[in-house]
Design an enzyme around this catalytic site. Structure first.
Site, short mmCIF file in Angstrom:
data_model
loop_
_atom_site.label_atom_id
_atom_site.label_comp_id
_atom_site.label_asym_id
_atom_site.label_seq_id
_atom_site.Cartn_x
_atom_site.Cartn_y
_atom_site.Cartn_z
N VAL A 82 0.91 -1.18 0.06
CA VAL A 82 -0.03 0.04 0.02
C VAL A 82 0.83 1.23 -0.03
O VAL A 82 1.87 1.32 0.67
CB VAL A 82 -0.93 -0.05 1.21
N PHE A 83 0.48 2.08 -1.01
CA PHE A 83 1.35 3.42 -1.00
C PHE A 83 0.85 4.46 -0.53
O PHE A 83 -0.26 4.63 -0.85
CB PHE A 83 1.72 3.51 -2.46
N GLY A 84 1.64 5.04 0.43
CA GLY A 84 0.85 6.49 1.02
C GLY A 84 1.79 7.65 0.70
O GLY A 84 2.96 7.61 0.57
N TYR A 85 1.09 8.56 0.36
CA TYR A 85 1.55 9.96 0.07
C TYR A 85 1.12 11.33 0.88
O TYR A 85 1.68 12.36 0.77
CB TYR A 85 1.72 10.32 -1.39
N GLY A 86 0.27 10.91 1.81
CA GLY A 86 -0.31 11.93 2.72
C GLY A 86 -0.33 11.71 4.05
O GLY A 86 0.94 11.16 4.52
N SER A 87 -1.27 11.41 4.74
CA SER A 87 -1.41 11.14 6.23
C SER A 87 -0.91 9.77 6.28
O SER A 87 -0.38 9.59 7.53
CB SER A 87 -2.77 11.26 6.57
N GLU A 127 -10.51 6.65 4.00
CA GLU A 127 -10.24 7.59 2.53
C GLU A 127 -11.73 7.62 1.74
O GLU A 127 -11.52 7.78 0.61
CB GLU A 127 -9.35 6.64 1.69
#
Ligand code: SIN
Length: 186
Positions: free
Chosen positions: A12-17, A92
């Site tokens: 799983v890729f996260g770029y914010g919180s 989300e």
């Protein structure tokens, strides 16, 4: 999906919180990037950093030829994948949808991954605005997960800690500090 020791995993890729508050049980965390996407404070937040009548501004990914976005990838074991996505779908839910992407790990290697992106046609999409307007909105918005200001600060410091450069986020954070210090001396 990637294969590690014969067990199928999902990244799983996260770029914010998701960078500083993953809230998921993961087996491994790696800095990674996706190509063709750029991080922008263009998504409205009615449920975390704002309210339905006073939305905040949070990040989404916007397609941009030649761009890359660096963030953090989490490897989730097969046994927890279903529960993880149920939890993330809920978190989300305000306009984000799952996308399949190719991840490139900073230290080498690639894998398929899943990322939550709020596309331009979602009901909460705000799009670009002059920096002053974005700063004003971020300064006043707050929701059940905290202030919008805290979101921007947390994102900026998480990116700096990971040595991820993001001129858009850093410029907003710089202008926000500037406007607050000007307000303090008035
Ligand atoms: C993410 O972190 O990957 C999605 C956007 C957010 O929740 O801030």
């Amino acid at each position: 999906m990637s294969k590690t020791s014969g067990v199928r995993n999902v990244w799983v890729f996260g770029y914010g919180s998701l960078i500083w508050r993953p809230g998921i049980a993961y087996q491994e965390r790696r800095v990674a990037r996706v190509r063709g996407w750029t991080r922008r404070f263009w998504q409205g937040s009615h449920d975390h950093r704002g309210l339905p009548h006073a939305p905040g501004r949070v990040v989404t990914l916007v397609p941009e030829t030649g761009a890359t976005c660096e963030g953090v990838a989490y490897r989730v074991g097969k046994a927890l994948a279903k529960a993880t996505f149920e939890g993330l779908d809920h978190r989300e839910k305000n306009g984000y949808r799952r996308h399949s992407v190719q991840l490139e790990f900073r230290l080498g290697g690639t894998s398929a991954g899943i990322v939550y992106i709020a596309p331009v046609d979602n009901h909460a999409f705000l799009g670009p605005a002059p920096v002053d307007e974005m700063i004003a909105q971020i300064s006043r918005a707050a929701g059940p997960s905290g202030t919008n200001l805290d979101y921007l600060r947390q994102l900026e410091s998480a990116l700096r800690r990971l040595e991820i450069d993001d001129p858009h986020v850093f410029e907003l954070a710089r202008r926000l500090r500037q406007s607050r210090s000007q307000a303090a001396v008035r």
